[in-house]
Design a protein around this motif. Structure first.
Motif, mmCIF file in Angstrom:
data_model
loop_
_atom_site.group_PDB
_atom_site.id
_atom_site.type_symbol
_atom_site.label_atom_id
_atom_site.label_comp_id
_atom_site.label_asym_id
_atom_site.label_seq_id
_atom_site.Cartn_x
_atom_site.Cartn_y
_atom_site.Cartn_z
ATOM 1 N N VAL A 88 0.929 -1.326 -0.036
ATOM 2 C CA VAL A 88 0.006 -0.079 0.070
ATOM 3 C C VAL A 88 0.973 1.333 0.193
ATOM 4 N N LEU A 144 2.191 1.873 -3.403
ATOM 5 C CA LEU A 144 1.257 2.353 -4.323
ATOM 6 C C LEU A 144 0.777 3.777 -4.261
ATOM 7 N N ILE A 172 3.443 5.883 -5.535
ATOM 8 C CA ILE A 172 3.507 6.167 -7.093
ATOM 9 C C ILE A 172 2.304 6.661 -7.589
ATOM 10 N N TYR A 173 1.232 6.627 -6.726
ATOM 11 C CA TYR A 173 0.119 7.476 -7.301
ATOM 12 C C TYR A 173 0.323 9.042 -6.910
#
Lengths: 515, 338
Positions: free
Chosen positions: A268, A271, A274-275
């Motif tokens: 998580v 993620l 990178i988001y």
């Protein structure tokens, strides 16, 4: 008693008879023909029939090819040149060559870009296809290729793919970093990430519920079907409205709880990283870099892609995405965890139960209804997602077949060696399962590549779309038929036959004598 | 699994970023380009040429509207649509107008909620048969196999016509015009039926056009015209009056050759109103005073566009027929510019 003596007979052979040539009917071409073509009355009839058909075909086809006109500006000029003779009008291929390969809107001075991208793609595929014979370090180029290929074909600033690449590298570093954390700091991180992820998810769900409500209102007018659809959207919307806070809390708590194990927190966090990088930093950073050192190619929007190039883009991207996705789905379907298994089974069965063309229509037409009027969700991206989903469901089932073919002892042996799940799958299960699945995977890949021509029905100009639309329906080449379709068949055959030959070679390479 | 959630979240985030809906005119001006839906190719009406530039009779309407609004006939993004995707593309807002050989029918106008802004070509469905068949009227076609394009009004007209004349037929459903011609020439069907304009265009390009006859019966009315969405009447007016400007210009003798001369002022007050030297018609549409002049500067008036793309000197070779000006006995008629 015999009176026969050496002295009483006139001739005695004292050397061996030299071997006589076989009778004319038992040698060479005659024998081959007798055995293979005329071995019985039935086969004789078939042979004669086949020769007759071939001769007829050649009788028609040869003058057609031989008289073919290669230099004319339109079908009428072509007919004038032929002057009543049978003959093909290959001039259409010359006249519309660029359009057949690149589509009619790709900028003409940029044709070298997709061509170079194609050559580089072959180079990038080599280390994967022939991994035994080429040094592993070449894989770095393969990993970089998607960015190079994207930049060459779509153009724009070089900094965009570079920043995305940098973001992925940074994310990988964060992943490593979090993985190595002590329990204490990891728990703190899990708390922060849990709160953020929970709140973020709740917010997104809330937005989604509002959007669903909006959609239900916009489709409600009309007949029974529209009413039903509106009702479904309303129910979904209300459900999401009720659930968004509990879901957020649940997910946040789950992430916090998983601090002990670490896997979920790590994923998580990565993620998240990178988001944030892609959503908030990509534009400004690449823009800033570009204003300092501008390295740009003319940007080409997706809707300008076409011709055989489009088929190759869709085919390569979708095959290379759907194989990993298919592996994950196949493993998920074998999983002991009911939730994961359920999601995978529903996904696979749903996608396999729907025709690809329906998914393409959804991608093209229906999404436009759901998305806000001005949002421009790239059409090629939509199509890639749909085709990838479609083929990954099929590949998952092929790989599941490979997994099912493995004796149970292999799994147990892996367990007894003390390997964990990831290691067992990576080192023992998948290499064997994939080897068994190769013919099936190639089958799906070849089918998928040819299915890319289906995008012509949603008015994208792949090679078949180019032929059916702008070429056959132009004033110059009105109703030209065989020449263009034969060309399309030829280019597809070249690629599909190469794939098939490669897979057979690969099967021989991996043959370890179990069969 | 996580990835799916992530992508889903991205999609939802994308959904949430909806823009406030403004008028189509403002949107087009802000975008600097008009999105015009065209066919994927119909000879003479819309087709990309060897350089990839869209040409044709319908395309000229798109370019004229773009010139009227934005002052530049090349400020058009042509969005190719198929018979199946054209209406959803317009309804969903992907395109601002559709100029795609679309027949004006009651249900399309009322039920599908579109606004037809005029007729730029009066067509009708006809039949083509090989001369060898020895047929001189469509009523003699009992038991014939008929090649027909699916998903079009021609399919329905065919059924209506044969039923009302109490004769039987066997349809051979086909996707595109090129395929239909191929099937027809290969003898897969006795009759090929579609709009008479397309029949004429296809026949003109046969190896031996004289071996085929187009039967005298025209079994349907196919008024083809540009259309827009319901609900934005200002935009509809712009499309309607741009087409009318092209028609009026032909009636008044304004051509691309004498356009500048006429725009300097003339003795005919209607020409002056049309070209913006008198009155403020452009302002009423929310456009510049020279909107019609800009539109006409792209390809000329209706007659010039007709002659250049589908007229008798082109390979398509269509006569004006019903599409002559009303002063010449045709149906092409524009309300006055006043």
């Amino acid at each position: 008693m015999s009176d026969t003596h050496a002295q009483t007979v006139a001739f005695v052979r004292d050397t061996e008879i030299p071997p006589a040539p076989p009778p004319a009917s038992e040698a060479g071409a005659v024998k081959w023909m007798r055995e293979n073509l005329f071995s019985g009355w039935f086969n004789t009839i078939l042979t004669v029939l086949a020769i007759f058909l071939i001769a007829r075909f050649v009788w028609f086809a040869f003058p057609w090819f031989y008289n073919g006109v290669w230099d004319a500006a339109s079908i009428r000029e072509c007919r004038d040149i032929l002057d009543g003779k049978t003959g093909a009008c290959f001039a259409v291929l010359v006249d519309r060559w660029d359009h057949l390969l690149f589509g009619f809107k790709y900028p003409a001075d940029g044709y070298w870009r997709p061509t170079l991208a194609f050559i580089l793609m072959l180079a990038a595929a080599m280390p994967v296809l022939f991994s035994k014979f080429l040094p592993r370090k070449l894989m770095i180029f393969t990993a970089l290729y998607p960015f190079i290929g994207f930049w060459l074909i779509w153009g724009g600033s070089l900094w965009v793919p570079l920043v995305v690449l940098a973001a992925i590298i940074v994310t990988a570093m964060i992943f490593r970093l979090v993985e190595g954390l002590e329990f204490g700091p990891r728990q703190i991180l899990a708390g922060i990430v849990g709160v953020l992820a929970g709140a973020g998810l709740a917010y997104l769900l809330y937005q989604g519920a509002t959007e669903l409500w909006f959609i239900s209102n916009s489709v409600s007018s009309g007949g029974l079907v529209a009413g039903l659809a509106a009702l479904i959207f309303k129910v979904l919307s209300v459900f999401t409205f009720v659930m968004f806070i509990p879901m957020g809390i649940f997910v946040g708590y789950a992430i916090f709880q998983s601090a002990e194990d670490g896997g979920l927190v790590t994923i998580v966090t990565a993620l998240f990283a990178i988001y944030v990088m892609l959503a908030y930093l990509l534009g400004p950073i690449s823009g800033a870099l570009n204003s300092v050192i501008p390295i740009e190619l003319q940007a080409v929007p997706s809707r300008d892609m076409g011709g055989y190039m489009l088929c190759l883009i869709l085919g390569t991207v979708c095959v290379s995405l759907s194989i990993p996705l298919g592996i994950v789905l196949a493993l998920g379907r074998q999983s002991n965890m009911p939730l994961i298994k359920g999601v995978c089974v529903v996904f696979i069965e749903f996608i396999r139960g729907v025709p690809l063309i329906t998914l393409l229509f959804v991608a093209n037409v229906m999404l436009a209804y759901f998305l806000p009027p001005q949002s421009n969700f790239d059409l090629i991206l939509r199509v890639i997602i749909m085709i990838t989903m479609f083929s990954s469901a099929y590949i998952a089932e092929v790989i599941r077949g490979g997994l099912a073919a493995l004796p149970k002892g292999q799994f147990e042996a892996a367990d007894s060696l003390g390997l964990n799940y990831t290691q067992a799958v990576r080192l023992i299960i998948l290499p064997q399962a994939l080897k068994i699945s190769i013919p099936g995977i190639v089958n799906v890949a070849v089918g998928l590549f040819k299915d890319t021509t289906l995008v012509s029905v949603i008015s994208m100009f792949d090679i078949v779309g180019m032929i059916r639309g702008p070429i056959q329906q132009s004033t110059d080449w009105i109703s030209i038929y065989w020449e263009v379709y034969l060309f399309a068949a030829l280019v597809f055959f070249v690629v599909c036959y190469s794939i098939s030959q490669y897979s057979q070679w690969l099967e021989r390479q991996l043959q370890t004598g179990h069969r | 699994m996580k990835k799916t959630v992530f992508l889903g979240a991205l999609t939802v985030a994308g959904l949430a970023a909806s823009a406030a809906a403004a008028g189509t005119l403002d949107e087009v001006k802000a975008r600097g380009k008009m999105n015009c839906g065209v066919t994927t190719g119909v000879p003479g009406f819309a087709e990309p040429d060897a350089n990839g530039v869209w040409q044709g009779f319908d395309v000229a309407v798109c370019r004229a509207v773009a010139a009227a609004v934005l002052g530049d006939g090349n400020a058009v993004e042509f969005v190719p649509t198929t018979g199946k995707t054209r209406f959803t593309a317009l309804a969903s807002g992907e395109i601002d107008m559709l100029a795609r050989n679309t027949t004006w029918t009651f249900s399309r106008d009322v039920d599908l909620k579109f606004e037809f802004t005029g007729v730029n070509y009066y067509d009708g469905q006809g039949f083509m048969v090989p001369k060898d068949l020895g047929v001189s009227s469509a009523t003699e076609l009992d038991g014939a196999t008929v090649c027909i394009q699916t998903g079009t009004t021609t399919e329905l007209n065919l059924a209506d016509y044969f039923r009302s004349n109490n004769i039987s037929y066997e349809p051979v459903p086909i996707e595109t015009g090129a395929e239909a011609v191929q099937q027809y020439n290969a003898g897969a069907c006795d009759v090929y039926t579609t709009d008479a304009s397309a029949l004429a265009a296809q026949r003109a390009n046969f190896e031996d056009p004289s071996a085929h006859v187009i039967l005298p019966e025209i079994v349907s009315k196919e008024p083809l015209g540009p259309l827009v969405r319901h609900g934005d009447n200002e935009w509809g007016d712009i499309v309607r009056w741009t087409l009318n400007a092209m028609i009026t210009a032909e009636e008044l003798g304004v051509t691309s050759v004498n356009l500048d001369e006429m725009a300097a002022g003339s003795n005919n007050p209607e020409i002056n109103r049309l070209l913006g030297t008198e009155g403020d018609l452009g302002g009423m549409l929310g456009l510049s005073a020279t909107w019609a002049k800009d539109a006409l500067a792209v390809a000329g008036n209706y007659g010039e566009v007709f002659e250049k793309n589908i007229g008798e000197n082109t390979p398509i070779g269509l006569a004006r027929g019903l599409n002559a000006q009303w002063t010449n006995g045709g149906l092409i008629y524009s309300p006055p510019f006043r």
